[in-house]
Design an enzyme around this catalytic site. Sequence first.
Site, short mmCIF file in Angstrom:
data_model
loop_
_atom_site.label_atom_id
_atom_site.label_comp_id
_atom_site.label_asym_id
_atom_site.label_seq_id
_atom_site.Cartn_x
_atom_site.Cartn_y
_atom_site.Cartn_z
N HIS A 156 8.83 -42.39 -4.00
CA HIS A 156 7.74 -43.35 -3.83
C HIS A 156 7.69 -44.22 -5.09
CE1 HIS A 156 4.92 -40.95 -0.90
NE2 HIS A 156 5.40 -42.01 -0.27
N CYS A 254 -0.89 -39.82 -7.00
CA CYS A 254 -0.79 -39.44 -5.58
C CYS A 254 -2.12 -38.91 -5.05
CB CYS A 254 0.25 -38.34 -5.39
SG CYS A 254 1.88 -38.75 -5.97
#
Length: 261
Positions: A156, A254
């Site tokens: 990511h 996150c």
Amino acid sequence: MCEPRYFEVRYAINPWMNTGVPVDLDLARDQWRTLVQVYRDHGHAVETVAPVEGLPDMVFSANAALVVDGRVFGSSFHATERRPESAAYETWFKEAGYDVHPAESVCEGEGDLIPAGRFVLAGTGFRTRRDAHREVQEFFGRPVISLDLVDPRFYHLDTALFFLGNETGEGNVAYYPAAFSPGSREVLQRLYPRAVIATEEDALSFGLNSVSDGRHVFVAPQAHDLIDKLTQRGYIAVPVDLSEFRKSGGGIKCCTLEIRS
Ligand code: ARG
């Protein structure tokens, strides 16, 4: 943010996840609660979403959407295991008075989409599709800069880069260059000549999975070199240890979805 009540590693969808390694749920909950408290102590408001049993990755709220100017671009998860999270987050947004614009292509919210001053930096290669970058640009009317991720450990964008704030006209970022394709590295150099360059060790300790409010940087305590560099640039590093979440390939950012009103 979403409490890690049902957090575990039940499937493996990134190289950090190993279903044979158990998660210490009490430790994970303590670390998560500390992060909430640290945000509040620094003047940030924290809202929570109810966790859903059977959705162990719901704790990673950053992946649920991108919110800019109070407008919500929803997610469409890459892994089937995570797809039901969209509905759970949509319920929260609707109750909070937001409409959620659905993503057509695979798109994992702030995991791959990072608002940076005038631009939105957008990662692709492992999760979010390039088609989604186009949707995001059309929806927000902001220029989207596509960046290619090439190292599966940094699957990511928010594992390899974070936005520091608007210290210069374009703002500034911290990133780990080797996570990006050569062309994307050049793009980052051109946009951010004064960027904070992180080491591989910093990146592996999820030091780039940080949240900055422009003054404080909430950062993994293991990212020593990065913390030194940030301090030299005048930022106040606020170390918060989310080590238990690394077992799932996650960290501070996150676990944090930013609501930009
Ligand atoms: N286990 C989760 C996944 O692989 C971790 C997500 C981390 N989130 C993030 N914003 N990088 O999808």
